[in-house]
Design an enzyme around this catalytic site. Sequence first.
Site, mmCIF file in Angstrom:
data_model
loop_
_atom_site.group_PDB
_atom_site.id
_atom_site.type_symbol
_atom_site.label_atom_id
_atom_site.label_comp_id
_atom_site.label_asym_id
_atom_site.label_seq_id
_atom_site.Cartn_x
_atom_site.Cartn_y
_atom_site.Cartn_z
ATOM 1 N N VAL A 15 0.846 -1.189 0.000
ATOM 2 C CA VAL A 15 0.000 0.000 0.000
ATOM 3 C C VAL A 15 0.883 1.241 0.000
ATOM 4 O O VAL A 15 1.939 1.274 0.644
ATOM 5 C CB VAL A 15 -0.936 0.008 1.224
ATOM 6 C CG1 VAL A 15 -0.155 0.069 2.529
ATOM 7 C CG2 VAL A 15 -1.930 1.166 1.155
ATOM 8 N N SER A 16 0.479 2.256 -0.756
ATOM 9 C CA SER A 16 1.154 3.551 -0.782
ATOM 10 C C SER A 16 2.626 3.390 -1.177
ATOM 11 O O SER A 16 2.921 2.886 -2.259
ATOM 12 C CB SER A 16 0.997 4.231 0.586
ATOM 13 O OG SER A 16 1.395 5.577 0.540
ATOM 14 N N ALA A 17 3.572 3.780 -0.320
ATOM 15 C CA ALA A 17 4.985 3.596 -0.651
ATOM 16 C C ALA A 17 5.312 2.125 -0.846
ATOM 17 O O ALA A 17 6.159 1.769 -1.676
ATOM 18 C CB ALA A 17 5.857 4.190 0.447
#
Length: 491
Positions: free
Chosen positions: A139-141
């Site tokens: 998720v995300s980074a």
Amino acid sequence: MGLAAIAVLLLSNVHNSFAQTGWSQVTGFGTNPGSLLMYKYVPVNVAANAPLVVVLHGCTQTASVFETDSEWDSLAEQNSFYVIHAQQQYLNNTGYCFNWYLPSDYSRNQGEVYSVKQMVDNMKSNYSIDDSRVFTTGVSAGAGLSVALLGAYPEIFNAGAIMSGAPYKSASDAIAAYNVMNGLVTKTAVQWGDLVRNENPGYSGTFPRVAIFQGTNDITVSPVNAGELVKQWTNVHAADQVADSVNSAFNGNNLIERKDYFDNSGNTVVRSYMISSMAHAIAVDPGNCFQQGGSVDTYAYDKNFYSSFWAAEFFGIIQFPYQITGPINVFFGQTNIVFSVPFHAGSSYSWSFPAGVTIVSGQGTSQITVNWGTVSGQVSVSETTSSSCKVGPLNVFVNATVGTIVENFSSNDKEISVGYTLGDNQFTISTTDEHYSVYVFDAAGKLILLRSNLSGNNSIQLPEQLAPGMYLIKIVSGKEVFNRKYLKMKF
């Protein structure tokens, strides 16, 4: 203690370390140029040649926090696969973000991607891992680094699930990364695809499949990136950017739109899930049903959609409780085809078929009868139990072709085979019977053709003026009338 005894003890300790189940930290897994931490999860009684999933957390998170949100380890226990949890360290990034935007960390055999690759190698050295079923998600980074793993090591990873991520090589420093996150970086599909291909210019194998999960209200990582990811990975697979399948209320959930993008062979190579009204987070669905899981947290929202489950389903590593029973090869116009799943009292079943398939009976039940058309495609069914739990959609791909349909009729002492070649205007009869007659009727019961006093094998030409439609054959031999067969005529 002698040297031999010490060696045996050391080997025993190593073996026991890798034999243990559950969550544990792994050290000394390689040179670790990205200075990451490695944790693993080993299920109880995991099967040989099992899959492996690399799970990557988001900024401000740890591996254990993201595991609590996503519950990948529970899925691993239920479905018999291994998990690697990589974790960022403060000295690498004060926000605990993976450095998905730095060339020194997303390039092959460098930095953080190389550290994760060494984690995968370590697991393969110590466990029975299926090389063709290694996956990554984040998720995300963590999603950004998952994309980097797919781009840097396409020969290692079969597929990835990207949750609020960005395309491979979309940035080269922190300032550019913020522009990407704000949706300010767009390219053509070819430009995005070239960034993947150029990382491994000599690679001629299959590239990883990609599933994209994105909240429509995400202001941290703009939904623009979901579209750019679609462009990048469809292009890598030589597919276009027009969705081949669109479900605007996936599995009955109006918040979830699913799109599938096929390659030239009709396989889904890119899938996107757009989650309405969700900000920067993963979607979860806490509960005890088969397809439920995850925990609500700062970056995990209850959307009645367990994203980890559907990522694992995309990977092909979910062990569903049952499968669809029925033919996977049919002919154009074939009739009375039966598909079924186990019956459970109180459950309702929703079936779907490719265009041109006519349902004869059974919608809403565990067994359905259909007449096929002229298109290959997915047969799908979803079960809703009496307690409102869902199973599915379960899918089976059915290949439809122009070919020969053969039906056998038999009695106590006679056997007759009737063959009909779709596209031709004749049928064949194979039998040792010396005295029989053949009648052909249209769907209204009008006699179209009669051949009497036949014996042995015969080919019977049908009238050329017959329009495409439903026809039936009746074979009379002595006092016996063999079952009638409907035919779909194709000219």
